[in-house]
Structure formats: C-alpha cells, structure tokens
Write an enzyme that holds these catalytic residues in place. Structure first.
Site, PDB file in Angstrom:
ATOM      1  N   GLU A 281       0.834  -1.196   0.000  1.00  0.00           N
ATOM      2  CA  GLU A 281       0.000   0.000   0.000  1.00  0.00           C
ATOM      3  C   GLU A 281       0.870   1.249   0.000  1.00  0.00           C
ATOM      4  O   GLU A 281       2.072   1.190   0.272  1.00  0.00           O
ATOM      5  CB  GLU A 281      -0.946   0.015   1.194  1.00  0.00           C
ATOM      6  CG  GLU A 281      -0.284   0.108   2.535  1.00  0.00           C
ATOM      7  CD  GLU A 281      -1.280   0.079   3.688  1.00  0.00           C
ATOM      8  OE1 GLU A 281      -0.975   0.660   4.742  1.00  0.00           O
ATOM      9  OE2 GLU A 281      -2.355  -0.536   3.540  1.00  0.00           O
ATOM     10  N   HIS A 316       8.836  -0.603  12.756  1.00  0.00           N
ATOM     11  CA  HIS A 316       7.417  -0.967  12.824  1.00  0.00           C
ATOM     12  C   HIS A 316       7.085  -1.810  14.048  1.00  0.00           C
ATOM     13  O   HIS A 316       6.001  -2.389  14.122  1.00  0.00           O
ATOM     14  CB  HIS A 316       6.969  -1.688  11.548  1.00  0.00           C
ATOM     15  CG  HIS A 316       7.353  -0.968  10.300  1.00  0.00           C
ATOM     16  ND1 HIS A 316       6.792   0.225   9.930  1.00  0.00           N
ATOM     17  CD2 HIS A 316       8.290  -1.251   9.356  1.00  0.00           C
ATOM     18  CE1 HIS A 316       7.330   0.644   8.798  1.00  0.00           C
ATOM     19  NE2 HIS A 316       8.254  -0.226   8.436  1.00  0.00           N
ATOM     20  N   GLU A 369      -5.223  -1.986   9.938  1.00  0.00           N
ATOM     21  CA  GLU A 369      -5.488  -3.411  10.041  1.00  0.00           C
ATOM     22  C   GLU A 369      -6.218  -3.692  11.339  1.00  0.00           C
ATOM     23  O   GLU A 369      -6.357  -2.816  12.202  1.00  0.00           O
ATOM     24  CB  GLU A 369      -4.178  -4.212  10.023  1.00  0.00           C
ATOM     25  CG  GLU A 369      -3.245  -3.893  11.176  1.00  0.00           C
ATOM     26  CD  GLU A 369      -1.922  -4.632  11.081  1.00  0.00           C
ATOM     27  OE1 GLU A 369      -1.757  -5.439  10.155  1.00  0.00           O
ATOM     28  OE2 GLU A 369      -1.062  -4.391  11.945  1.00  0.00           O
ATOM     29  N   ASN A 371      -5.974  -6.383  14.504  1.00  0.00           N
ATOM     30  CA  ASN A 371      -5.212  -7.447  15.151  1.00  0.00           C
ATOM     31  C   ASN A 371      -6.192  -8.282  15.971  1.00  0.00           C
ATOM     32  O   ASN A 371      -6.669  -7.835  17.031  1.00  0.00           O
ATOM     33  CB  ASN A 371      -4.125  -6.878  16.054  1.00  0.00           C
ATOM     34  CG  ASN A 371      -2.875  -6.502  15.260  1.00  0.00           C
ATOM     35  OD1 ASN A 371      -2.377  -7.296  14.473  1.00  0.00           O
ATOM     36  ND2 ASN A 371      -2.402  -5.285  15.445  1.00  0.00           N
ATOM     37  N   GLU A 377       0.417  -4.305  24.325  1.00  0.00           N
ATOM     38  CA  GLU A 377       0.171  -3.059  25.050  1.00  0.00           C
ATOM     39  C   GLU A 377      -1.216  -2.987  25.667  1.00  0.00           C
ATOM     40  O   GLU A 377      -1.690  -1.906  26.045  1.00  0.00           O
ATOM     41  CB  GLU A 377       0.385  -1.868  24.118  1.00  0.00           C
ATOM     42  CG  GLU A 377      -0.516  -1.820  22.899  1.00  0.00           C
ATOM     43  CD  GLU A 377       0.028  -2.603  21.707  1.00  0.00           C
ATOM     44  OE1 GLU A 377      -0.487  -2.390  20.602  1.00  0.00           O
ATOM     45  OE2 GLU A 377       0.967  -3.417  21.904  1.00  0.00           O
ATOM     46  N   ARG A 646      55.535  10.810  36.641  1.00  0.00           N
ATOM     47  CA  ARG A 646      55.815  10.394  35.268  1.00  0.00           C
ATOM     48  C   ARG A 646      57.150   9.669  35.165  1.00  0.00           C
ATOM     49  O   ARG A 646      57.219   8.462  35.248  1.00  0.00           O
ATOM     50  CB  ARG A 646      55.751  11.568  34.285  1.00  0.00           C
ATOM     51  CG  ARG A 646      55.494  11.091  32.849  1.00  0.00           C
ATOM     52  CD  ARG A 646      56.006  12.042  31.794  1.00  0.00           C
ATOM     53  NE  ARG A 646      57.453  12.070  31.729  1.00  0.00           N
ATOM     54  CZ  ARG A 646      58.190  11.134  31.137  1.00  0.00           C
ATOM     55  NH1 ARG A 646      57.619  10.098  30.561  1.00  0.00           N
ATOM     56  NH2 ARG A 646      59.508  11.227  31.110  1.00  0.00           N
ATOM     57  N   GLN A 650      58.238   5.677  35.453  1.00  0.00           N
ATOM     58  CA  GLN A 650      58.636   5.094  34.172  1.00  0.00           C
ATOM     59  C   GLN A 650      60.006   4.435  34.319  1.00  0.00           C
ATOM     60  O   GLN A 650      60.260   3.353  33.782  1.00  0.00           O
ATOM     61  CB  GLN A 650      58.682   6.162  33.084  1.00  0.00           C
ATOM     62  CG  GLN A 650      59.182   5.605  31.741  1.00  0.00           C
ATOM     63  CD  GLN A 650      59.161   6.640  30.626  1.00  0.00           C
ATOM     64  OE1 GLN A 650      58.390   7.580  30.658  1.00  0.00           O
ATOM     65  NE2 GLN A 650      60.013   6.470  29.638  1.00  0.00           N
ATOM     66  N   ARG A 719      57.433  14.531  22.319  1.00  0.00           N
ATOM     67  CA  ARG A 719      58.518  14.045  21.460  1.00  0.00           C
ATOM     68  C   ARG A 719      58.530  14.748  20.104  1.00  0.00           C
ATOM     69  O   ARG A 719      58.740  14.131  19.063  1.00  0.00           O
ATOM     70  CB  ARG A 719      58.357  12.537  21.263  1.00  0.00           C
ATOM     71  CG  ARG A 719      58.470  11.736  22.554  1.00  0.00           C
ATOM     72  CD  ARG A 719      57.984  10.307  22.368  1.00  0.00           C
ATOM     73  NE  ARG A 719      58.134   9.524  23.597  1.00  0.00           N
ATOM     74  CZ  ARG A 719      57.499   8.368  23.830  1.00  0.00           C
ATOM     75  NH1 ARG A 719      56.677   7.882  22.920  1.00  0.00           N
ATOM     76  NH2 ARG A 719      57.689   7.718  24.952  1.00  0.00           N
ATOM     77  N   LYS A 816      67.906  17.696  28.761  1.00  0.00           N
ATOM     78  CA  LYS A 816      67.322  16.390  29.058  1.00  0.00           C
ATOM     79  C   LYS A 816      68.447  15.353  29.064  1.00  0.00           C
ATOM     80  O   LYS A 816      68.866  14.851  28.026  1.00  0.00           O
ATOM     81  CB  LYS A 816      66.247  16.028  28.028  1.00  0.00           C
ATOM     82  CG  LYS A 816      65.580  14.685  28.283  1.00  0.00           C
ATOM     83  CD  LYS A 816      64.402  14.472  27.330  1.00  0.00           C
ATOM     84  CE  LYS A 816      63.836  13.075  27.461  1.00  0.00           C
ATOM     85  NZ  LYS A 816      63.397  12.741  28.831  1.00  0.00           N
ATOM     86  N   HIS A 846      67.017  18.274  33.574  1.00  0.00           N
ATOM     87  CA  HIS A 846      66.490  16.956  33.903  1.00  0.00           C
ATOM     88  C   HIS A 846      67.637  15.947  33.834  1.00  0.00           C
ATOM     89  O   HIS A 846      68.420  15.952  32.879  1.00  0.00           O
ATOM     90  CB  HIS A 846      65.404  16.562  32.903  1.00  0.00           C
ATOM     91  CG  HIS A 846      64.917  15.154  33.037  1.00  0.00           C
ATOM     92  ND1 HIS A 846      63.862  14.810  33.853  1.00  0.00           N
ATOM     93  CD2 HIS A 846      65.328  13.992  32.452  1.00  0.00           C
ATOM     94  CE1 HIS A 846      63.645  13.510  33.761  1.00  0.00           C
ATOM     95  NE2 HIS A 846      64.528  12.985  32.916  1.00  0.00           N
ATOM     96  N   HIS A 848      69.091  11.753  35.495  1.00  0.00           N
ATOM     97  CA  HIS A 848      68.789  10.499  36.183  1.00  0.00           C
ATOM     98  C   HIS A 848      69.937  10.184  37.139  1.00  0.00           C
ATOM     99  O   HIS A 848      71.055  10.684  36.980  1.00  0.00           O
ATOM    100  CB  HIS A 848      68.607   9.359  35.176  1.00  0.00           C
ATOM    101  CG  HIS A 848      67.329   9.464  34.398  1.00  0.00           C
ATOM    102  ND1 HIS A 848      66.252   8.637  34.612  1.00  0.00           N
ATOM    103  CD2 HIS A 848      66.954  10.310  33.404  1.00  0.00           C
ATOM    104  CE1 HIS A 848      65.267   8.951  33.786  1.00  0.00           C
ATOM    105  NE2 HIS A 848      65.676   9.965  33.033  1.00  0.00           N
ATOM    106  N   THR A 981      63.586   8.086  23.707  1.00  0.00           N
ATOM    107  CA  THR A 981      62.429   7.597  22.946  1.00  0.00           C
ATOM    108  C   THR A 981      62.043   8.599  21.856  1.00  0.00           C
ATOM    109  O   THR A 981      61.898   9.783  22.143  1.00  0.00           O
ATOM    110  CB  THR A 981      61.235   7.386  23.893  1.00  0.00           C
ATOM    111  OG1 THR A 981      61.643   6.552  24.984  1.00  0.00           O
ATOM    112  CG2 THR A 981      60.090   6.731  23.169  1.00  0.00           C
TER     113      THR A 981
END
Length: 1268
Positions: A281, A316, A369, A371, A377, A646, A650, A719, A816, A846, A848, A981
C-alpha cells in the site's frame, strides 16, 4: 464494575495478594492443596462443577452488593472449561495464568526444549514439553498438532494463544474447535478474514472506513509490487499478509529498494507466520499510530475501550504505548472510535481485538489493520479503564455477554481514568543497532511504588534465550495526568538495575525526556528522525557490574599483566597522605587571577581548604608564558619539578603507576608542593602505557589530576614530531594533539627530538606556541662535554643547538639528560656557558641518578645558574630514576637558593609513596644499587627497566649482561646517536635482535642484506625519525634499505594530513558502545591498534577498571577479601569475593561475589582446563635457506602469505610483536610457500619455524636425492 485489574481499589484481597491458605479461609472457601516439589498441585481429577479455586472467586464476586458482582459470579460459575492451556511463553503466558488462576481455572504451560528452565512454565499448575526432534525453538511453539496433542492428553478444555506465535493462526483456531477445545479469541473464519490484510481492507471499505490506496489481494510476486508502486508512486510499504508485530514489514522509496525489500520481507513473513505473501500500500509519511481496543461477545455486542497511541516505533515494532492518546483531536478520536466499533460489528467480531489507524499531519486518518488477538500493550488500557482484558477474553470465550461482565453498553464504561504509559524493556543494545543480547541475568532490581505495574517473567538468575523475542519486562505507569505518568516512568527507569545483559533502558529514558514525546507530537518516524536518542550519559552502575567479569577471570585464569615478573603486591591499602594544616607561603609573584568568564579553565576549588591555594600557575594563566618566564628568571630561589607522577615510575616501575594512586596523593601533593615550578605528570611513555597496559584513558588522568591541583603548572614530555608515539605523524595530528593537551590543562611542553634534529624541534615548538603553552626547547644530552676525547656531542654542539632554539623563540631551555650522563663538572661547564650566552632565558635541567651522581649534578646546575631542576620524592628516587627531592630541598634550605618546600611535609608525603611502591613489586627491577656502567652503555633510565622486562618476555632474561653489551654495539653500528624515545627504542630493539641471533656489530654489517631487522630499525634508517647528527651510517643503511624509500628532511612535511572526519567515522562504525570524542580520535590517530584494544577492554570490563584498588587490579582477590570501588562522588560499592565452583562440563567455573551485600554469580571459561602445557613447535632448519625461523619470541599479529603463494626475496611474510617491538619477517629468498606453520595470535619463540619456502636450489636437491 467488576473487571478491575489488581490494584488498591480491590475491596477483598485475592489469592495473588495473600498467602494462599489465608485467602481461601478468609473467603470461606476450602483450602487449596499445596504444590508438590515439581511446582504442580497434587490433586486428583475435579469431580464437582465448581473447583475450590473457582468457588473462591464466585464467593468473592457474589459477595459484593451490586448487580454486577452477582452477574460476574454467575459468569464465572458457568464457565464451560476448567483447565486452561496457554500456547505461548514468557510474560504473556504468565499474564494468562494469573488471569486464569483468579477465575479459578487450573493452568497448563507448554515449553520448548530451549525453554526448559524458563520461569513461565513454573508459574502454571502444570507444564509439558512441545516440539518434535529437529524443530527449531520457534517452530516448537508453531506446532499446531503438537500443542493440540498436549491439550488433549492433559484434558485442557481451553487454549489462550497469547500474542505472536499462533495467535492469528486460523488453522490453529479451527483445529481447537474440531477437537472441542475452546479457543480464547475470535472464530477461525474471522481470524482468516482479518489476518489477511487485503480482506480486512475490503471489509473496511464495505462499511465506509477510510483506507490507504493498496493492493486488493496478497501477492508473492515482486513484479506486482513494482507495478503497484509505478501506478501509485513511492514510497510504498510492504506488509505480511498474515502477521503483525512489525515482522515482514518494509518501506521502499525506489524501485531498487523495493525489489530487495520485497524479497527480505517475504522471507521474514514466511519464517514467522508460515506465509510469505505480501500486501502493498501507499506509505503515509510521518503519521501517528492510533489503535482502538474493542471487546465483542458472542451475542453481537461490541464496545470500545478507548484508544492507544503507539507511534513510538522502531522498524514498525512498538516501543512505547500511551492510553489514551495525548493531544489527539477530539473529533478524530470520536471518529475512529465509531469506525472501530462499526467495523467490528460488520465482520461479526467476537472477543478482544484492536483496530489500528494512521493519523496524518493534516488530521486525516486511515484504516491500517485489525489485530484479532490480545496486544502486548493491552496493559495501558487496563490501567485507565479498570477492565481486566484477559479475564474478559476468558469469560467471553466461555459464553458470557458483555452485559454480564458490566459492559452492556458504551455508556457503562466510564471515561479514561488519567493516563497510562507502557515501556517495553528489551535485552537489546541501542548503540549497536539494537543488537539482541542473551545470557544470564546476574542481578535484577525492579521499581515499585504507587502507579507502577510490571508484567514480566524473568528475574535474577534466569537466562535470556537467544532464540526468542528480546522482551524482558513491560513497565506500566499510571497517573492522573500525562506528565505525571511520564514522571513515574522516569522514576521506574531510574530504579531499574539489570545486570548480565544489555537493555534499552537508557534509550527509553531519552525518549521519555524528548520535547516531541512530551508534547504529543511523536510520529512513527520519531526514532529515525532523532539520532540524539542514542546519545547516552555514563551508565555507571551498569558499567560497574562488568568489573566482576575482570575480577572473576583473574580468580579463574590468573592475572594477565605483561612485564609483571616480580613478587606479588604487598597486602596493604595505603591511606591517602594527610594534608598539612598549614603550608609555606606562596613564593610566586602575586597576580589577579584571570576571569573565568568564557574560559575553559577548571574550577579553582581545592579539596583541602575553603580557600584555593595559589602557585606558579597563577601568573601563567593571568599574564601568559612570557611573563611567567620573566618571573622565573627574577625568582631568587630554586624551583623544582617533581617527576614522581611520570618519569620516576617510568624509570623504576615500567611506567605502571595508576591514576588511582596519583589521585590518592593529589590533595596533599598540591599543598606540600605549592611552590614547585611544575609537576611532570603526562606524556612520553605514560600515554601509551595507560592505554595499553593499565586500560586507562590518559586524557581522563589529566582531567582528574588537574581538577585536584589547579594551581601548580603541569608539564608533559612532547617528542616533537613524534608527539607521544614512536614514529612520525602528519603535522595536523601533532598540532591537534598539542592544542587539546593544552586545553585539558598541560602548561609546559618539554619539546625534544630523539635525534636533536632542529627541524623537528622547531615544528614542535611552533605547535606549542600556537596552542598558548610554554615551549621548552630541549637539548637531549649524550657524551661528556667535559671530556675532550668525546668529539661528537661537544659543548660547542650544544651551544650552537641552543642558539637556534632561542632564535626560534623558545620560552625556556631544557637539558634532558635521559641516561644520567651529565657529571657535576660537565654540568657546571654546560649550564654556566648557557647562562652566560642566554641570560634572560630560564634553564631547566632533567637528569637520572643511575650512576649515583644525580643530586651532586643538580646542585652543580643550581650553582651554575639553572632556574628549575628535576627530582622526585625520596621513595621513588635513585638508580634509574631522578635524584632525591629530599636531598636537594635539604641541601638548599637556608641558602639564597632554597626551594620554599618544607622538608617536614615532604617526609609525610614520602611515607605514602613508600607504601604505595610496595604495591608495584611485580614491576620492580632487581637493580639494587647505582651503576656507573651507564657511562658505557648510555641507556636512558626510563628505558633500563622497560628493556629489561621486554628482554625477559623475549626469553633473554638470563642474558641481560649480553643485552647491555649489545646495546653499546648497536649504538655504534647506528652511528652513535642521541638515545631517547623513540631513538632509544631503535637501539634497544636492535640490541635484542643481535643477542637473539648471536650477532655483533661486525656480523650485523656483514649479514645486513639478508636479515629481517626490527621495523623500528628499518624505519629509522629510512628517515622516519628525522636526520641524525653526522648523517646515517653507511654502508649499513644501504644494505638494509636496498630499494626501500628514503625520507629527506622533516618526515611530517611530506605526509598528507590525516582526515579526522573519516577516522571518526571509522571509529563510530566499530560500535565501541559509546560516542567517539575528539580525544578518542587523537588517541586512535597516535595508536590505532592500541586504541582498538583499549576500547575492547573497556567494553568488556568497563571504564571503572581505573577505580579498582591497585592490588585488586594486579592480582586475584583472596577468598572473603573485600574491596571498595568508588564509582563517583558518594557512590562507593563494596565487592567481596566468596568462592569459585568446581569445573563444569562446559569448561566454565562459577565465581561467587557479594556486591552491596547481595550475592552475584559470574561464569568464566577456565582457559587452563584440560591443558597439558604448551605445544612443542617445529624448529626452523638453520642450514636451509627456505626454512624461515622467528627472529625473536613474541606474538604473531599478521600472516601475509598463504601456502602455494609465490614470494620474492625481501617480501613480508609475517609480523611479530613483543611488548612494544614489532618486527616484520621477510623472505630470505624467492620461491613457493610450501608450508605456513603459524597463524595470527600464536605465541612463538625465537627459532620456531614460521614457514617453509621451496627454492630452486632445494627442488634440485630433492630431485637428486630421489634419483639416488
């Protein structure tokens, strides 16, 4: 009126609301026999005309003083059937049984083998299996003769079909009549007529009900559908001629769509209803879906029970239903009521049914239609009318008239009482296109209170079957107004807690809050037109339940944390450090804080004090980077940068410290270190490790810490063109990342390049300036400027590099010293020279402490003119980490270079980190002391620990000394480069490769052309990291690269910009289960595979992994161990592990917890069940060129060839990955792939056979052998 649904309006309690014996005794009825263990009554056949149950109901109804009560009592007493079978399952079966029991009927359930443990069968007095061998779970409920046979065998004299399945099956209704069984529904011929959409349409036309243009008959011909569309125009809608519920229904807007839609809809209709014929339809755009509930008796009487609005639909299928329809034109309302009754009378309808209409935007309506059954429901109609529709069905089927049940005419029905809404809660995932979910419901907490009704069958412990409709429960809310019912429904949604399966609850909440829904403007296209309905906020409690899966899997299968090779974590939970009652005065220049109007800066509220703390970030926010730099240079004391969050972890703990522990210390850190120059807390390796191993979002870490510490500058390691990755990226990725990082709270960007390549550095600096941050141009230190024999990285080299950076406009200069090579004497020489040359630029150092000289070096830097020095809390200092903050602070105390930090307060903060570090024992290296051999191998402190863990994972744990020596040779082979790195990774990967393959630097050069070197080494030599000082090593580069492309200049300059919109679209298509943010796009651009894995992990275990206490994250809970997980402020969930079951036949184990004191069970596959150890793999034959072995241990991530393929020398065969190192194994020769010994996901060791290539030489050898 009699037929009221169960509510407070009932004057006499029913069986359903009282203890059974008390209910019967209260009504003067015989006591109902108790159930047996099987749940069924132990009662012989019924000999009297009134069963005890029915006598009870008659007594209850006839005891009322009005005529309705007497009429109903007579209707119940005269019911011709006593045993009611429901030919359905789930909630509708339970609904039917409840109605039947209240009418005094004995109830019978059926179930398929798949439903053997489903609750509906236990709600009935008896239950029996249906379905023949070989039938699918759905076919069992469509077996007409099988159901009839059960009914006859068990003497059921009435069958209620429910909805769906055989509720509209005329053959079933007819067979019931033939067998003398009452079918609770319309007559077979009525079902046949109305179930056929074309016949129903014809009947509507006959009685003047408006219809939409459509075909006059059902068809299975695609051509007829196309012709109809050509004659009437698109769009058109296809509907199953015999069916409903949205199945077998499609909309087509073009001829191409129609052909495909017809085929799919027809197949769906055939599978669902046994008939694939279709009705076509004209499709009405955006209508409201209004349906009228009717009741009709066998005497020709028909009434309507008002209408329902079912416009909120998906494909639907109805999602939300309302009674009566809100904001519907009263003339339209009256007209459709009248048309519905007229049509029912015209067709001679009997029992309950629904007449459905579409109402378009102009107020015109069209018949859809009928049912011929009870609807899902029906509940909302019951709530606003007080009529029990299922009981009415049963009584009418038994011959009762409408008058006898109080509905003799339309005038007998009172106007609707308020509004009722029904929401269908389904086990579907709205964000994955409503993909159905199945599984065990681990927790089920339902709503309650006035005006809330639940129709369902499942609860905690039940299993949601994958074979049937996904409806879990229907929630019905009733109130005096539409808005009132919406509010009740929202409350009900809020109270629901369903765990173990996904539900559509958050989607329903969005529907209920939408203005169009609240205004009564929702149409059938409402869901499709509003994609924002799928934008859900955090579902904290739902997500948190996934934590149990993570905890259970660890209990059963053990932890899976790469690199955790040390002792288990300490059994402690360190309390958050105390915040000092008073802190030193702020030594930063006083400023007027920048207005927050229009700013994205976070709130300045501080957790420890009613007054926000001030710090060096204030001047940065108020006056900008240049003013901040001038203030730093004018500051007489020394500023420190704390690297605890950090680089310290690490270097010591493989970057594994979690956000959870940082947040514990944040408030105290903000107070104790208020005079710090900065906190280094982000960037570098922390970004990918958070995603890859901690399963945390690094952006969220930044947000959480910035919220807690708004006054100290945050610093990150950038980096340069590598951002926070290990390769080069398109320029727009780096600039986008820097901009977002600054917006999120990063103030100082330590911009470095792993090769000190000036073009890369300049690009990173420009990106930071554009974002508005502090650009710290960094000199990566290697060699020894105080040693005249070190001739590559000399003082002149660094001064020249610094000059280029200053001329480019850096805010500060950074040194560094990533390996700790800067000796005190060299520090004095370098820093004093820089200070003399650049008197106005702040200098930040910085280093170590690997060799043990870190404190001396930093004190020498301060004396030589450095403004800011890096260090960390004592508990996290020393060896490969930074020098001790306590040592530096105490050394400078009382001098003109003092730091403004209290040593006493530092000690309190240090106690927390000393205890917390014990939680990370699995990641501790066995480096017990400083080591001066760093001056030989020059390995960065952050790499030392990580490389050692990586070497162990590659099977080289016992050869660490060889790895360190190979590191020296690898660096020499690569031309003596700056090692940080990602360039340090290149050296480390090559060193491990050399040890795995027994190579030194001479052998490496000799065999370079035939080696499958790690990808990082090859890309370095191609120029993906930039250009190293002094150029690339030859002839190694040429021998390795051969014909591979080489990059000249800055890598990013030659790369095309990344299409962020396309990447976002790709991520959305992966259905991660949440909306993709700009930050997600950036993370995926930097680490595509890692991000995929991170999202998969969060999808499985939730984002609340970050909230687990660290010990519970790293190792399994012990029996009766309890942890508390804070989901949000004021929302803490206690989780206790109780026990684990024996191994089940399926290979699973059940793990038992208590959550909030409530038992919960999680089922987990035992991966070790039946395992007898690792399967021995075939080894490569080193004497055969075509026998290709793994150059290292790791996981196979990609297999690029198949057996029978022809490969060329140098062609990629497989890709291996171990930790962060990825290696492409290439063909050592040309030939035919004879055998592939691995597949993706395999874990292999160095030397294991990867594949075998048949070369010309091997073929000739084979032939000669055969001849011999």
């Amino acid at each position: 009126m009699y037929l009221q649904t169960s509510s407070v309006r009932d004057s006499v309690p029913s069986e359903a609301t009282m203890a059974p014996d008390l209910a019967l005794q209260a009504l003067g009825c015989p006591v109902r026999p108790r159930r047996s263990r099987r749940g069924h009554l132990n009662r012989p056949g019924i000999s009297s005309s009134l069963t005890p149950r029915r006598a009870c109901m008659v007594a209850q109804t006839s005891s009322t003083q009005d005529s309705y009560g007497q009429d109903v009592a007579e209707a119940i007493a005269s019911l011709p059937f006593k045993r009611l079978l429901c030919a359905n399952r789930g909630e509708i079966a339970v609904r039917v049984f409840r109605a039947g029991i209240e009418l005094g009927l004995r109830t019978v359930a059926i179930y398929s083998p798949a439903d053997r443990l489903q609750p509906h069968r236990f709600k009935a007095d008896e239950s029996y299996a249906v379905g023949a061998p070989g039938m699918t779970p759905v076919q069992c409920y469509l077996d007409v003769e099988g159901v009839i046979a059960v009914a006859k065998q068990q003497q059921a004299d009435a069958i209620h079909p429910g909805y769906g399945f055989m509720s509209e099956n005329a053959t079933f209704a007819r067979r019931c009549a033939e067998e003398g069984i009452t079918f609770v529904g319309p007559r077979a011929d009525t079902i046949e007529a109305l179930g056929d959409k074309t016949m129903a349409r014809k009947m509507a036309e006959e009685c003047g009900v408006p219809v939409v243009p459509g075909t006059s008959h059902a068809t299975t011909s695609n051509k007829e559908a196309v012709q109809f569309a050509k004659d009437n125009g698109f769009p058109v809608i296809l509907k199953a001629a015999k069916g409903g519920g949205g199945r077998g229904m499609r909309v087509a807007r073009s001829e191409n769509e129609l052909e495909d839609a017809f085929e799919r809809a027809s197949k769906e209709a055939l599978a669902s209803f046994g008939d694939g014929s279709m009705f076509i339809e004209k499709f009405v755009e955006d209508p409201r879906h209004i349906e009228v509930q009717i009741l009709a008796d066998q005497h020709g009487n028909v009434v309507h029970l008002y209408e329902r609005d079912c416009s909120v639909q998906r494909r639907h299928q109805k999602v939300v239903e309302i009674a009566p329809a809100f904001a519907l034109d009263e003339k339209v309302r009256a007209a459709i009521h009248a048309d519905a009754v007229r049509l029912a009378q015209h067709v001679g309808y009997c029992n309950a049914g629904t007449v459905e209409f579409m109402v378009d935007k102009h107020g015109d309506y069209f018949f859809l239609e009928v049912n011929p059954r009870i609807q899902v429901e029906h509940t909302v109609t019951e709530e606003v009318t007080g009529v029990d529709l299922v009981q009415a069905q049963l009584l009418i089927a038994g011959g009762a008239s409408l008058a006898s049940i109080g509905l003799g005419s339309q005038a007998d029905l009172l106007p609707p009482n308020g509004f009722a809404i029904q929401c269908r809660i389904t086990t579907e995932d709205p964000q994955r296109n409503f993909q159905p979910d199945a599984g065990r419901i681990s927790s089920y907490r339902s709503p309650g209170g006035p005006g809330i009704r639940l129709d369902g069958a499942l609860t905690a412990g039940n299993y949601v079957s994958p074979h049937y409709d996904s409806l879990l429960v229907k929630v019905i809310c009733h109130a005096s107004s539409f808005r009132g019912s919406v509010q009740k429904m929202l409350r009900a949604m809020h109270e629901f807690q369903i765990r173990g399966v996904k539900t559509n609850v958050p989607f329903l909440e969005n529907v209920l809050r939408h203005p169009d829904f609240l205004g009564g403007r929702a149409t059938t296209s409402f869901i499709g037109d509003n994609p924002q309905l799928f934008d859900f906020g955090p579902q904290d409690l739902v997500e948190a339940s996934k934590l149990l899966i993570f905890l259970a899997e660890m209990v059963v299968n053990g932890p899976n944390h790469p690199g955790a090779t040390g002792p288990p974590p300490a059994k402690i939970t360190p309390p958050a450090p105390l915040i000092p009652a008073s802190v030193p005065a702020c030594r930063a220049p006083a400023v007027t804080p920048r207005s927050s109007s229009g700013s994205s800066e976070p709130s300045r509220h501080h957790l420890a004090s009613t007054q926000p703390l001030s710090g060096w970030r204030d001047i940065l926010l108020a006056e900008g980077p240049d003013a901040w730099a001038k203030a730093v240079r004018a500051h007489p004391g020394t500023l420190i940068t704390d690297t605890t969050w950090r680089d310290a972890h690490q270097s010591l703990l493989a970057t594994r410290v979690r956000t959870h522990d940082m947040c514990q210390a944040a408030a105290a850190t903000g107070a104790v270190l208020r005079n710090a120059g900065s906190l280094e807390m982000w960037g570098g390796a922390t970004f990918d490790v958070a995603l890859r191993y901690l399963h945390e979002d690094p952006w969220r870490r930044l947000d959480l810490l910035r919220e807690r510490i708004p006054h100290i500058p945050f610093q990150m390691l950038l980096r340069g063109v590598n951002a926070v990755g290990y390769t080069s990226y398109p320029d727009n990725v780096v600039t986008g990342f820097v901009t977002e990082a600054h917006r999120a709270g990063i103030d100082i960007f330590r911009v470095f390049d792993s090769l000190n390549y000036i073009d890369n550095l300049k690009f990173g600096i420009d990106a930071v300036h554009a974002a508005g941050g502090v650009a710290e141009g960094t000199l990566c230190y290697s060699g020894d400027v105080s040693n005249p024999n070190k001739r590559k990285f000399t003082l002149e080299y660094y001064l020249g590099l610094a000059e280029e950076l200053v001329e480019h406009g850096v805010t500060t200069l950074g040194i560094k010293d990533m390996a700790g090579l800067l000796k005190p004497r060299a520090a004095t020489l370098l820093i004093s020279s820089l200070r003399t040359t650049f008197p106005d630029v702040p200098i930040h150092v910085h280093t170590h402490d690997t060799a043990g000289t870190g404190v001396a070096t930093q004190l020498a830097c301060v004396a030589a003119g450095a403004d800011i020095v890096d260090c960390c809390l004592d508990a996290m200092s020393g060896t490969t980490s930074q020098p001790s903050m306590g040592a530096i602070v105490n050394s400078l105390a009382g001098t003109d270079k003092e730091t403004g930090i209290s040593p006493e307060h530092l000690a309190d903060l240090n106690i927390f980190w000393e205890a917390t570090r014990a939680l990370y024992l699995p990641y501790e290296s066995d480096m017990k002391s400083t080591s001066a051999d760093v001056y030989d191998h020059e390995m960065p402190g952050g790499q030392y620990t990580n490389l050692r863990i990586q070497a162990a994972s590659l099977g080289l744990g016992d050869e660490w000394q060889k790895v360190k020596k190979a590191y020296i040779m690898a660096n020499r082979a690569l031309g003596d480069i700056i090692k940080v790195t990602p360039s340090s990774k290149v050296v480390g990967d090559l060193a491990q490769f050399m040890v795995s393959n027994g190579l030194d630097d001479v052998g490496l050069l000799e065999k370079a052309e035939d080696l499958s070197l790690p990808t990082s080494v090859v890309e370095y030599l191609q120029g993906y990291l930039g250009q190293p000082p002094g150029g690339f090593p030859e002839p190694l580069r040429s021998r390795v690269l051969k014909d591979r492309p080489r990059i000249q200049g800055r890598p990013g300059a030659s790369m095309s910009p990344l299409n962020f919109a396309r990447l976002r679209g790709n991520l959305q298509d992966k259905n991660y289960g949440r909306k993709i943010s700009d930050r997600d796009v950036l993370s995926a651009a930097l680490y595509p595979q890692v991000f995929d894995a991170f999202m998969a992990t969060q999808g499985r275990y939730s984002r609340f992994l970050e909230a687990l206490p660290t010990r519970a994250f790293l190792v399994p809970l012990e029996e009766d161990e309890e942890v508390e997980v804070e989901l949000s402020r004021g929302n803490v969930v206690p989780i206790k592990f109780k026990a684990v079951s024996e191994l089940q036949p399926t290979g699973h184990r059940e793990v038992f917890f208590e959550v909030n004191g409530v038992p919960r069970v999680v089922e987990v596959m035992d991966k070790g069940a039946g395992s007898k150890g690792r399967v021995a793999r075939e080894q490569a034959d080193k004497s055969s060129l075509g026998s290709v072995g793994a150059p290292m241990s790791g996981e196979v991530v990609e297999v690029s060839v198949k057996p029978g393929a022809t490969v060329q020398r140098g062609q990629q065969l497989v890709v291996l990955s171990a930790m962060k190192m990825e290696t492409s194994v290439t063909a050592p020769c040309s030939g035919l792939v004879q055998h592939v010994a691995v597949e993706a996901g395999d874990q292999i060791d160095s030397g294991d056979l990867v594949l075998r290539i048949e070369t010309e030489e091997s073929s000739e050898a084979l032939s000669s052998t055969d001849e011999a």
